[in-house]
Scaffold this active site. Sequence first.
Site, short mmCIF file in Angstrom:
data_model
loop_
_atom_site.label_atom_id
_atom_site.label_comp_id
_atom_site.label_asym_id
_atom_site.label_seq_id
_atom_site.Cartn_x
_atom_site.Cartn_y
_atom_site.Cartn_z
N SER A 187 -11.53 1.16 -5.64
CA SER A 187 -11.16 1.76 -6.91
C SER A 187 -12.27 1.82 -7.94
O SER A 187 -12.14 1.34 -9.07
CB SER A 187 -9.93 1.06 -7.50
OG SER A 187 -9.31 1.97 -8.35
N SER A 188 -13.35 2.45 -7.55
CA SER A 188 -14.40 2.75 -8.53
C SER A 188 -13.85 3.71 -9.59
O SER A 188 -14.30 3.68 -10.74
CB SER A 188 -15.61 3.37 -7.85
OG SER A 188 -15.31 4.66 -7.34
N SER A 189 -12.88 4.54 -9.20
CA SER A 189 -12.36 5.52 -10.18
C SER A 189 -11.65 4.80 -11.33
O SER A 189 -11.90 5.09 -12.50
CB SER A 189 -11.46 6.55 -9.52
OG SER A 189 -10.36 5.95 -8.86
N THR B 274 2.81 2.09 -2.18
CA THR B 274 4.11 1.77 -2.79
C THR B 274 4.11 2.04 -4.29
O THR B 274 5.17 2.23 -4.87
CB THR B 274 4.46 0.29 -2.55
OG1 THR B 274 3.29 -0.49 -2.82
CG2 THR B 274 4.91 0.03 -1.13
N ASP B 275 2.93 2.07 -4.90
CA ASP B 275 2.93 2.15 -6.38
C ASP B 275 3.54 3.46 -6.88
O ASP B 275 4.37 3.45 -7.78
CB ASP B 275 1.54 1.88 -6.98
CG ASP B 275 0.46 2.87 -6.59
OD1 ASP B 275 0.66 3.65 -5.63
OD2 ASP B 275 -0.60 2.85 -7.23
N ALA C 271 -14.79 3.59 -1.45
CA ALA C 271 -14.68 2.49 -0.49
C ALA C 271 -13.30 1.85 -0.52
O ALA C 271 -13.09 0.80 0.07
CB ALA C 271 -15.75 1.44 -0.77
N GLU D 208 0.84 -1.21 0.00
CA GLU D 208 0.00 0.00 0.00
C GLU D 208 0.87 1.25 0.00
O GLU D 208 1.85 1.34 0.73
CB GLU D 208 -0.90 -0.01 1.24
CG GLU D 208 -2.26 0.54 1.00
CD GLU D 208 -3.07 -0.29 0.00
OE1 GLU D 208 -3.17 0.15 -1.17
OE2 GLU D 208 -3.60 -1.34 0.38
N ASP E 67 -4.16 0.74 -9.51
CA ASP E 67 -5.60 0.53 -9.68
C ASP E 67 -5.95 0.26 -11.14
O ASP E 67 -6.72 -0.65 -11.46
CB ASP E 67 -6.38 1.76 -9.21
CG ASP E 67 -6.13 2.08 -7.75
OD1 ASP E 67 -5.44 1.29 -7.07
OD2 ASP E 67 -6.62 3.13 -7.29
P1 ADP Z 1 -12.32 4.93 -5.14
O1 ADP Z 1 -11.57 4.84 -6.41
O2 ADP Z 1 -11.59 4.30 -3.99
O3 ADP Z 1 -13.72 4.40 -5.23
P2 ADP Z 1 -11.96 7.74 -5.63
O4 ADP Z 1 -12.15 8.97 -4.79
O5 ADP Z 1 -10.63 7.50 -6.22
O6 ADP Z 1 -12.46 6.48 -4.77
O7 ADP Z 1 -13.00 7.75 -6.83
C1 ADP Z 1 -14.39 7.96 -6.61
C2 ADP Z 1 -14.87 8.98 -7.61
O8 ADP Z 1 -14.90 8.40 -8.95
C3 ADP Z 1 -16.31 9.41 -7.37
O9 ADP Z 1 -16.37 10.46 -6.43
C4 ADP Z 1 -16.74 9.88 -8.77
O10 ADP Z 1 -16.22 11.16 -9.06
C5 ADP Z 1 -16.02 8.89 -9.67
N1 ADP Z 1 -16.90 7.75 -9.98
C6 ADP Z 1 -16.67 6.45 -9.72
N2 ADP Z 1 -17.70 5.66 -10.15
C7 ADP Z 1 -18.61 6.49 -10.70
C8 ADP Z 1 -19.91 6.32 -11.33
N3 ADP Z 1 -20.47 5.12 -11.44
N4 ADP Z 1 -20.53 7.42 -11.79
C9 ADP Z 1 -19.97 8.63 -11.66
N5 ADP Z 1 -18.78 8.87 -11.09
C10 ADP Z 1 -18.10 7.82 -10.61
MG MG Z 2 -9.73 5.77 -6.83
#
Ligand code: ADP
Ligand code: MG
Length: 391
Positions: free
Chosen positions: A127-129, A38-39, A124, A36, A173
């Site tokens: 890595s939704s981003s 480290t990337d 969470a 963690e 990620d």
């Molecule tokens: P993580 O990558 O850990 O989930 P981040 O803060 O890096 O958290 O990324 C979350 C951000 O990515 C959200 O606040 C939003 O801006 C964007 N995002 C991710 N998924 C969606 C989605 N399905 N629709 C719109 N924006 C999204």
């Molecule tokens: Mg992210």
Amino acid sequence: MSESERVSSSARAFRERFGGEPAVFSAPGRVNLIGEHTDYNSGFVLPIALGERTYVAGARRADDTVRCYSRERREEHAFALAHAWRRSGKWHDYVEGVARALAARGVALAGADLYVSSDVPPGAGLSSSAALEVALGLALTTLAGAALPAPELALVGQSAENDYAGVRSGIMDQLASALGRAGHALFIDCRSLEVTPVPLPKAGVSFVVCDTRVRHAHAGGGYNERREECRRALELLQRSGRAVTSLRELGIEELNDIGKLLPEPLDRRVRHVVRENGRTSAAVDALRRGHLAVFGKLMNGSHASLRDDYEVSVPELDFVVAQAQRESGVIGARMTGGGFGGSAVILVDTADLERLSTNLRASFQARFGHEPVVRVAVASDGVRRETPARA
Ligand code: ADP
Ligand code: MG
């Protein structure tokens, strides 16, 4: 919902909003087992791509407008590719960022209608981003009649995040989301970008993700501050005469000497990075040999280091990890992802999984007043075109 039903529902939602027949693309979230922060120090990481994915249903348009609807944000954003870009600080910076980063790599983009929906919870630590960036990258290139190899899609996603959304994240990620492999963790050398799949145990143990539902926001938060501290530490070491280009090049045996050259807290930040690289290499070795007890101890050590030296944990994460470590059948536990909220990852004997989940939910609820979300991580494949199948 099965995976094929999920793809159909994504296409249906597109048709209802935009009309016409879309192609559907998807990319997974990830959970990092160890390695963690480290990337971005050119070191080692060991993530798995998750079963939870972000879906992009899209169709090409005749003009140069990109319209993108997010199911999670319940909002549509449109922009013309020819127009200049300005950061908004909103979710669609990621969408425009991917388009701009692709164009900067020479991909001749076409306008598109895009419907985004995601099963990766945002903020969470899963890595939704990157799931969003990588799925959008494949969608936009394919709809424009172009193609990029998966590692390039990862770099485009990172550029969208760094240069457009303003989060100075490393490459883990996006590489995990682009190159994930079912049944495997990915050992990634973030200097060479070499990705080596490592088989996970087939039966007997599970990786559990416990999402505290404490949300972090990486854009403009402590994450960038840690990255800046690493940069300053490296600069100080270089000024003191050390020929190093990244913290990855430092050895554990050097830590005593280095500590004398760096002010607090930079000495502790460097100590975490150097030891975490050592732990991650050792963890890969343990995984390959089936020495899971060793792997678990390394996870525990990683958590203590992130809590005490790197200072990116929060009370909710410390609580989950300490609770888990007390449960029988738990082999190791740590916070995962950038920190400041998000999730913990726990390695547990599958026979003890149910009891662990029940106890975690109850004890966390009693302490913090809300339940965490507990799920089993299913190591999955990376970015792909879901439909229509390629000829
Ligand atoms: P993580 O990558 O850990 O989930 P981040 O803060 O890096 O958290 O990324 C979350 C951000 O990515 C959200 O606040 C939003 O801006 C964007 N995002 C991710 N998924 C969606 C989605 N399905 N629709 C719109 N924006 C999204
Ligand atoms: Mg992210």
